[in-house]
Each structure stands twice: as C-alpha cells, then as structure tokens.
Design a protein around this motif. Structure first.
Motif, PDB file in Angstrom:
ATOM      1  N   ALA A  73      -1.157  -1.351   2.576  1.00 53.25           N
ATOM      2  CA  ALA A  73      -2.877  -2.019   2.866  1.00 53.25           C
ATOM      3  C   ALA A  73      -2.403  -3.226   2.656  1.00 53.25           C
ATOM      4  CB  ALA A  73      -3.711  -1.044   1.921  1.00 53.25           C
ATOM      5  N   PHE A  74      -1.909  -3.647   1.672  1.00 53.39           N
ATOM      6  CA  PHE A  74      -1.675  -5.064   1.097  1.00 53.39           C
ATOM      7  C   PHE A  74      -0.353  -5.682   1.787  1.00 53.39           C
ATOM      8  CE2 PHE A  74      -4.382  -3.143  -1.992  1.00 53.39           C
ATOM      9  CZ  PHE A  74      -5.698  -4.073  -1.911  1.00 53.39           C
ATOM     10  N   ARG A  75       0.342  -5.069   2.656  1.00 57.47           N
ATOM     11  CA  ARG A  75       1.596  -5.394   2.947  1.00 57.47           C
ATOM     12  C   ARG A  75       2.316  -6.031   1.841  1.00 57.47           C
ATOM     13  NH1 ARG A  75       1.341  -7.699   9.160  1.00 57.47           N
ATOM     14  NH2 ARG A  75       0.176  -5.934  10.147  1.00 57.47           N
ATOM     15  N   ASP A  76       2.612  -5.047   0.987  1.00 57.18           N
ATOM     16  CA  ASP A  76       3.462  -5.563  -0.431  1.00 57.18           C
ATOM     17  C   ASP A  76       4.555  -5.042  -0.242  1.00 57.18           C
ATOM     18  OD1 ASP A  76       4.611  -6.282  -2.787  1.00 57.18           O
ATOM     19  OD2 ASP A  76       2.885  -5.256  -3.889  1.00 57.18           O
ATOM     20  N   GLY A  77       5.802  -5.808   0.382  1.00 54.95           N
ATOM     21  CA  GLY A  77       6.941  -5.662   0.712  1.00 54.95           C
ATOM     22  C   GLY A  77       7.784  -5.012  -0.481  1.00 54.95           C
TER      23      GLY A  77
END
Length: 405
Positions: A73-77
C-alpha cells in the motif's frame, strides 16, 4: 535386424523344460502384476504430491500477500524485501517477488543472492500455478475490500518431488527384488503340482519306448487335466498291451505253423528223395526183370519151338505106329488117339465118356461075351495111378468080327 533376437528368444523359450516354463510364467506374472501396481501407486502419489505442492505454495503465497498488504500500500520496498526474506526458511522456494497494482516490481527474493533464478519482469494477469522447466510457479493477486493491492510471485524447485520419486523408485526396486525371490521360491514349490505328474508321465513314456514293455503304467496323483491325460495314456497302454499280446499269440502260432511247414517240407523232400531212390531201384528192378522176362520169353519160345518139334516128331511116330495109342486125362477124357487106335476102335466124331467105352467101342473080356469092366480097364487103371497088369480084351464090331488087344 530386430527379427533375429525375437526368433532366438522364441527358440530358447520352446526348448525350456516345462518346470522352468512354469517358474518363468509364475515369476513373470507376479513380477509384472506387482510392477504395475507399484507404478500405479507411485504415479498416483507423485501426481497427488504435485497437487499438494501447488496447494502448499499457493497457501504460502497467500500468507506472504497477507503480510505484505501494508508494504504494498505504501510501496515500502525494504519492508517488502524483509517480508520476502522470511521465505528463506523454505528450502524449496528459489525465488519470490511483490508487484504493485500497475505491475511494477516492488521487491524480490532469490535464494543464494540470485545466482539461481530471475523473477519475471511483470506478473501474470490472473492468479494460479503452473509447472514449467521443472519448476513450480505461483501468482497470487492481493486484494483488500475489493481493491487490488498488488501481486505475489513465488517459485519453487522440484527437489522434494525428485527425492520422493527416487525414494519410491528404491522402494519399488527392493519390493520387486523381494517379490521375485518369494515368487521364485513359491513357483519352484508350486510348479511340482503340475510338472511332477508330467515328468513322471515323460519318464514312463521313455521306459516304455526303451524297454518295449507295455505293462508299465504312469502314476496318477491329481484329478485334474493332467490326471485325465495320465488316464488316457494308461488306457492307450492297456489297449496296446492287449493288441501286442494278441499279436504275439498270432506270431507264436505263425512261428509254430512255420516250423510245422518247414518240418513238413523237410519230410516231403526226404520222402521225395526216398521216392526218387525207390523209383530208381524199381526202374533198375524193372529193367532187370524185363531183361529176365525177355530171356525167359526167349527160352520159352525156344522151349515151345523144341516142344512143337518134339510134338511133330512124336505125332509122326504115333501116326506111323501100327499099334493103337490112347492118352486120357485124370477124368478119363481122351486127349490123344493115334490113327491106328482110331482105326481099331473106329473112333469117328466126338469120343464117348469113359464109362461108356465098353458098350460104345465093343470092348469085351477075352470070352468075347462079357463087356470089359471100365474100372478094370488098363487105361482107367493108369488114369487112377494104379498098377495095370498086362491083360487082353476083345473088341466086337457088332457083326461077329473079334479082335484082341
């Protein structure tokens, strides 16, 4: 090129003994049946295991997707990579990746620092699993309240499946070996139920052929088809024995008849030789007797000629005698009367019987009155072989003339 081995194998199978054929059939049947059962079980288990692997990997992908909703959802890689690194505990997973809803790669995981596999650049449009190149690939779409948050990709190798296949192959091999040994032992024991009567029948046939003794019989041990075969063989031997006995009797009679005929021929030849010898002897005797008869006939002819000559001489003497001569046989019949006697007695016509001589020829005693008794007549005395003294008689011619004699 492929026909020769089959022909050779067929010839070798045809030359095997029935004992080995039964063992081969039993072992082949049991081995093939066990092999088919084992292969079916292994194939079923491996197919079921593939389905189970797919389900397990899909479940793993769902778990990863559930844990990765916030990171996607937050594109936290970094957070996404941290979640994917937890897959390191599963040795079979070789690669994994998280994709954004637009298909962009958010994070990935490759075992051994990516030296093995590379993740796809973009995910599939649908969720599901597939096997390709000896790997299992799973795509799972992550949704929350109907909104697509992204896609999880998990790839696993088939090492577990391969190890399971090898393990089952080893188990099947051991089972096949054990089953072959058990089948060999059982077939070597059970084949005797069939091969033993047949081998006994073969041994009986060999003895009958070698000894020419039709009194032998095969031993029947079972009431099956082989037993029926043995009964038929024994019945055939009994019939052959009966015919052989009858033939032997005929042969003995023929031999005895032949000996009788030979003896009869010998006797006939001997009788023929004796007959030839007898014929030769008879011919010799006939020749001798013929020669003797001819000699005797010649002598008789000579005697007859001499007799006739003497008769002619005697007749000439009697005819020339002045004395009367009369010859009579034993019955008193006149045989010979010379001319002088015929003149004296006037014998003309048939001579009278001797008891009528005195009356017919006028023979009297010297008294010229009494007829001369015929029993005292000198000629009758001579006929009766009695001595006849010299006597005189007178003959009257019934006209008074008297002559003495």
């Amino acid at each position: 090129m492929t026909e020769m081995p089959r022909k050779a194998t067929g010839v070798s199978l045809r030359t095997l003994s029935i004992k080995r054929k039964l063992m081969l059939i039993t072992m082949s049947t049991s081995t093939v049946a066990l092999l088919l059962a084992s292969v079916g079980f292994v194939v079923y288990d491996l197919v079921a295991f593939r389905s189970q692997m797919s389900d397990d990997l899909m479940t793993q992908a769902e778990i990863v997707g559930a844990n990765s909703m916030a990171a996607l959802a937050f594109r936290d890689g970094p957070a996404a990579r941290e979640i994917l690194s937890a897959l390191r505990a599963r040795e079979g997973i070789v690669a994994a990746a998280l994709y954004a809803p637009d298909g962009a790669l958010v994070a990935d995981y490759r075992r051994d620092n990516g030296a093995i596999r590379a993740v796809p650049a973009r995910p599939d449009s649908t969720s599901g699993s597939r096997f390709a190149d000896n790997y299992l690939r799973v795509f799972h779409r992550i949704e929350l309240h109907g909104q697509v948050l992204g896609t999880v990709y998990v790839e696993s190798d088939m090492q577990q499946w391969d190890e399971r296949l090898k393990r089952y192959t080893g188990i099947v091999g051991v089972l096949m070996l054990g089953a072959a040994i058990v089948a060999l032992l059982l077939s070597s024991w059970l084949q005797q139920l069939i091969s033993a009567p047949i081998l006994g029948l073969q041994d009986t046939m060999r003895k009958v052929s070698a000894e020419q003794s039709f009194a032998l019989r095969a031993v029947k041990s079972n009431d099956d088809e082989v037993g029926s075969l043995i009964d038929g063989f024994n019945a055939m031997l009994a019939e052959i024995q009966q015919r052989d006995t009858a033939l032997q009797g005929v042969n003995d009679n023929l031999t005895a008849r032949t000996r009788d005929l030979e003896r009869e021929v010998t006797e006939r030849l001997r009788a023929q030789e004796e007959l030839k010898s007898l014929n030769a002897t008879l011919e010799l005797r006939v020749a001798e007797r013929s020669a003797a008869a001819e000699q005797r006939a010649l002598q008789l002819a000579r005697s007859e000629e001499a007799h006739q000559k003497q008769s002619r001489i005697l007749q000439s003497i009697l005819d020339s005698m002045s004395d009367g001569v009369i010859v009579a046989d034993d019955e008193g019949s006149l045989i010979l009367v010379n001319p002088a006697a015929k003149t004296m007695l006037r014998l003309d016509g048939d001579p009278a019987p001797h008891d009528e001589w005195a009356d017919r020829y006028g023979l009297y005693l010297p008294d010229t009155v009494t007829l001369y008794p015929m029993d005292q007549f000198p000629l009758m005395q001579a006929v009766r072989a009695k001595p006849s003294p010299t006597s005189r008689c007178s003959r009257s011619n019934r006209a008074g003339t008297t002559a003495g004699g």
